[in-house]
Design a protein around this motif. Structure first.
Motif, PDB file in Angstrom:
ATOM      1  N   GLU A   1       0.844  -1.185   0.000  1.00  0.00           N
ATOM      2  CA  GLU A   1       0.000   0.000   0.000  1.00  0.00           C
ATOM      3  C   GLU A   1       0.886   1.245   0.000  1.00  0.00           C
ATOM      4  N   ALA A   2       0.332   2.336  -0.545  1.00  0.00           N
ATOM      5  CA  ALA A   2       1.050   3.608  -0.543  1.00  0.00           C
ATOM      6  C   ALA A   2       0.049   4.720  -0.256  1.00  0.00           C
ATOM      7  N   VAL A   3       0.524   5.761   0.418  1.00  0.00           N
ATOM      8  CA  VAL A   3      -0.380   6.844   0.843  1.00  0.00           C
ATOM      9  C   VAL A   3      -0.144   8.136   0.080  1.00  0.00           C
ATOM     10  N   SER A   4       0.848   8.159  -0.794  1.00  0.00           N
ATOM     11  CA  SER A   4       1.138   9.365  -1.569  1.00  0.00           C
ATOM     12  C   SER A   4       1.833   8.979  -2.868  1.00  0.00           C
ATOM     13  N   GLY A   5       1.998   9.965  -3.736  1.00  0.00           N
ATOM     14  CA  GLY A   5       2.665   9.702  -4.996  1.00  0.00           C
ATOM     15  C   GLY A   5       4.100   9.253  -4.821  1.00  0.00           C
ATOM     16  N   MET A   6       4.843   9.973  -4.006  1.00  0.00           N
ATOM     17  CA  MET A   6       6.240   9.628  -3.788  1.00  0.00           C
ATOM     18  C   MET A   6       6.378   8.293  -3.071  1.00  0.00           C
ATOM     19  N   ASP A   7       5.441   8.025  -2.160  1.00  0.00           N
ATOM     20  CA  ASP A   7       5.444   6.743  -1.449  1.00  0.00           C
ATOM     21  C   ASP A   7       5.268   5.599  -2.446  1.00  0.00           C
ATOM     22  N   ALA A   8       4.348   5.778  -3.396  1.00  0.00           N
ATOM     23  CA  ALA A   8       4.117   4.750  -4.408  1.00  0.00           C
ATOM     24  C   ALA A   8       5.351   4.539  -5.274  1.00  0.00           C
ATOM     25  N   LEU A   9       5.951   5.634  -5.730  1.00  0.00           N
ATOM     26  CA  LEU A   9       7.127   5.536  -6.601  1.00  0.00           C
ATOM     27  C   LEU A   9       8.291   4.843  -5.903  1.00  0.00           C
ATOM     28  N   SER A  10       8.407   5.043  -4.594  1.00  0.00           N
ATOM     29  CA  SER A  10       9.517   4.435  -3.858  1.00  0.00           C
ATOM     30  C   SER A  10       9.295   2.945  -3.600  1.00  0.00           C
ATOM     31  N   LYS A  11       8.031   2.516  -3.531  1.00  0.00           N
ATOM     32  CA  LYS A  11       7.728   1.127  -3.191  1.00  0.00           C
ATOM     33  C   LYS A  11       7.590   0.193  -4.399  1.00  0.00           C
ATOM     34  N   VAL A  12       7.192   0.733  -5.532  1.00  0.00           N
ATOM     35  CA  VAL A  12       6.945  -0.104  -6.707  1.00  0.00           C
ATOM     36  C   VAL A  12       8.153  -0.954  -7.110  1.00  0.00           C
ATOM     37  N   PRO A  13       9.388  -0.404  -7.117  1.00  0.00           N
ATOM     38  CA  PRO A  13      10.528  -1.228  -7.546  1.00  0.00           C
ATOM     39  C   PRO A  13      10.723  -2.495  -6.718  1.00  0.00           C
ATOM     40  N   ASP A  14      10.392  -2.445  -5.434  1.00  0.00           N
ATOM     41  CA  ASP A  14      10.534  -3.625  -4.574  1.00  0.00           C
ATOM     42  C   ASP A  14       9.327  -4.555  -4.682  1.00  0.00           C
ATOM     43  N   LEU A  15       8.127  -3.958  -4.773  1.00  0.00           N
ATOM     44  CA  LEU A  15       6.912  -4.773  -4.793  1.00  0.00           C
ATOM     45  C   LEU A  15       6.623  -5.379  -6.167  1.00  0.00           C
ATOM     46  N   MET A  16       6.912  -4.617  -7.218  1.00  0.00           N
ATOM     47  CA  MET A  16       6.630  -5.029  -8.602  1.00  0.00           C
ATOM     48  C   MET A  16       5.257  -5.702  -8.718  1.00  0.00           C
ATOM     49  N   PRO A  17       4.198  -4.949  -8.455  1.00  0.00           N
ATOM     50  CA  PRO A  17       2.855  -5.525  -8.564  1.00  0.00           C
ATOM     51  C   PRO A  17       2.453  -5.749 -10.015  1.00  0.00           C
ATOM     52  N   ASP A  18       1.456  -6.596 -10.213  1.00  0.00           N
ATOM     53  CA  ASP A  18       0.896  -6.788 -11.551  1.00  0.00           C
ATOM     54  C   ASP A  18      -0.072  -5.658 -11.886  1.00  0.00           C
ATOM     55  N   VAL A  19      -0.831  -5.237 -10.860  1.00  0.00           N
ATOM     56  CA  VAL A  19      -1.844  -4.193 -11.028  1.00  0.00           C
ATOM     57  C   VAL A  19      -1.735  -3.207  -9.874  1.00  0.00           C
ATOM     58  N   ILE A  20      -1.909  -1.927 -10.195  1.00  0.00           N
ATOM     59  CA  ILE A  20      -1.965  -0.886  -9.165  1.00  0.00           C
ATOM     60  C   ILE A  20      -3.342  -0.243  -9.219  1.00  0.00           C
ATOM     61  N   LEU A  21      -4.018  -0.187  -8.078  1.00  0.00           N
ATOM     62  CA  LEU A  21      -5.292   0.518  -7.956  1.00  0.00           C
ATOM     63  C   LEU A  21      -4.955   1.921  -7.463  1.00  0.00           C
ATOM     64  N   MET A  22      -5.108   2.925  -8.329  1.00  0.00           N
ATOM     65  CA  MET A  22      -4.548   4.256  -8.108  1.00  0.00           C
ATOM     66  C   MET A  22      -5.616   5.333  -7.945  1.00  0.00           C
ATOM     67  N   ASP A  23      -5.567   6.041  -6.820  1.00  0.00           N
ATOM     68  CA  ASP A  23      -6.418   7.218  -6.641  1.00  0.00           C
ATOM     69  C   ASP A  23      -5.759   8.392  -7.355  1.00  0.00           C
ATOM     70  N   ILE A  24      -6.535   9.410  -7.713  1.00  0.00           N
ATOM     71  CA  ILE A  24      -5.967  10.598  -8.353  1.00  0.00           C
ATOM     72  C   ILE A  24      -5.551  11.636  -7.319  1.00  0.00           C
ATOM     73  N   ASN A  25      -6.419  11.902  -6.357  1.00  0.00           N
ATOM     74  CA  ASN A  25      -6.171  12.972  -5.381  1.00  0.00           C
ATOM     75  C   ASN A  25      -5.351  12.445  -4.204  1.00  0.00           C
ATOM     76  N   ILE A  26      -4.024  12.339  -4.423  1.00  0.00           N
ATOM     77  CA  ILE A  26      -3.111  11.898  -3.367  1.00  0.00           C
ATOM     78  C   ILE A  26      -2.009  12.944  -3.188  1.00  0.00           C
ATOM     79  N   PRO A  27      -1.376  12.994  -2.007  1.00  0.00           N
ATOM     80  CA  PRO A  27      -0.341  14.001  -1.739  1.00  0.00           C
ATOM     81  C   PRO A  27       0.895  13.836  -2.622  1.00  0.00           C
TER      82      PRO A  27
END
Length: 215
Positions: A32-58
């Motif tokens: 899970e990620a709570v912000s844009g930067m949080d998501a960008l930092s976690k994706v390389p390690d998690l490498m998910p198949d699908v991301i469920l993405m909100d638009i209005n995030i910090p």
């Protein structure tokens, strides 16, 4: 198993989605990620198949993050889940490569099926956005300067029509009596020739520029 990542700054929504998705045997929430930067930092390690993405995030909003991720990890599918039904958000998300666009008032089962659909390589658009999408046929965009559609072969046009009809690669192969590998090659060439990044994007481009009949 579909490896899913949730990106939303509302803990209650994330927890609710996770509780629902945990009941599905073919979907696993891996992060899970709570912000844009949080998501960008976690994706390389998690490498998910699908991301469920909100638009209005910090930090960076979900559309910006989608563009960055699609450039760096084009194989990851991104499904927008947002409260915004405005044309500009919808079109911006698709332009950045989003594979689907759902609204947060969608029933949970629709969200689950949409996750499975984008994981299979299909595009998903919220029913309430479909009318806006099809209205592009009545108000076509200005013709591209390079006449990109004229670069498509007859077979590529057949594959494009199948894409607009929402078929995945296996279904296209069966429809056109060709191999899955050949379908992948045609899809890749279509993306390159039309300068698009995702199936949702190529579908909207095709309808907007009247390249195929309405599905």
């Amino acid at each position: 198993m579909i490896r899913l990542m949730l990106v939303d700054d509302h803990a209650v929504l994330r927890d609710g989605l996770k509780n629902i998705l945990d009941l599905e045997s073919d979907i696993k929430v891996v992060g899970e990620a709570v912000s844009g930067m949080d998501a960008l930092s976690k994706v390389p390690d998690l490498m998910p198949d699908v991301i469920l993405m909100d638009i209005n995030i910090p930090d960076k909003n979900g559309i910006e993050v989608t563009g960055i991720l699609k450039r760096e990890y084009p194989a990851i599918k991104i499904l927008m889940l947002t409260m915004f039904d405005h044309d500009e958000y919808f079109m911006s998300a698709i332009r950045e490569g989003a594979d689907g666009y759902l609204l947060k008032d969608a029933p949970s089962q629709h969200v689950i099926e949409a996750i499975r659909s984008v994981a299979r390589g299909q595009s998903v658009i919220a029913p309430s956005m479909t009318k806006k999408f099809l209205n592009f046929q009545q108000k076509p965009a200005e013709a591209p300067k390079e006449k990109k559609d004229e670069l498509l072969t007859e077979r590529e046009r057949e594959v494009l029509l199948c894409l607009v009809q929402g078929m995945n690669n296996k279904e296209i192969a069966q429809e056109l009596f060709i191999s899955d590998k050949t379908v992948k090659i045609h899809v890749s060439k279509i993306f390159k020739k039309l300068d698009v990044k995702s199936r949702s994007q190529v579908v909207i481009y095709a309808v907007q520029n009247q390249l195929v009949p309405l599905p």
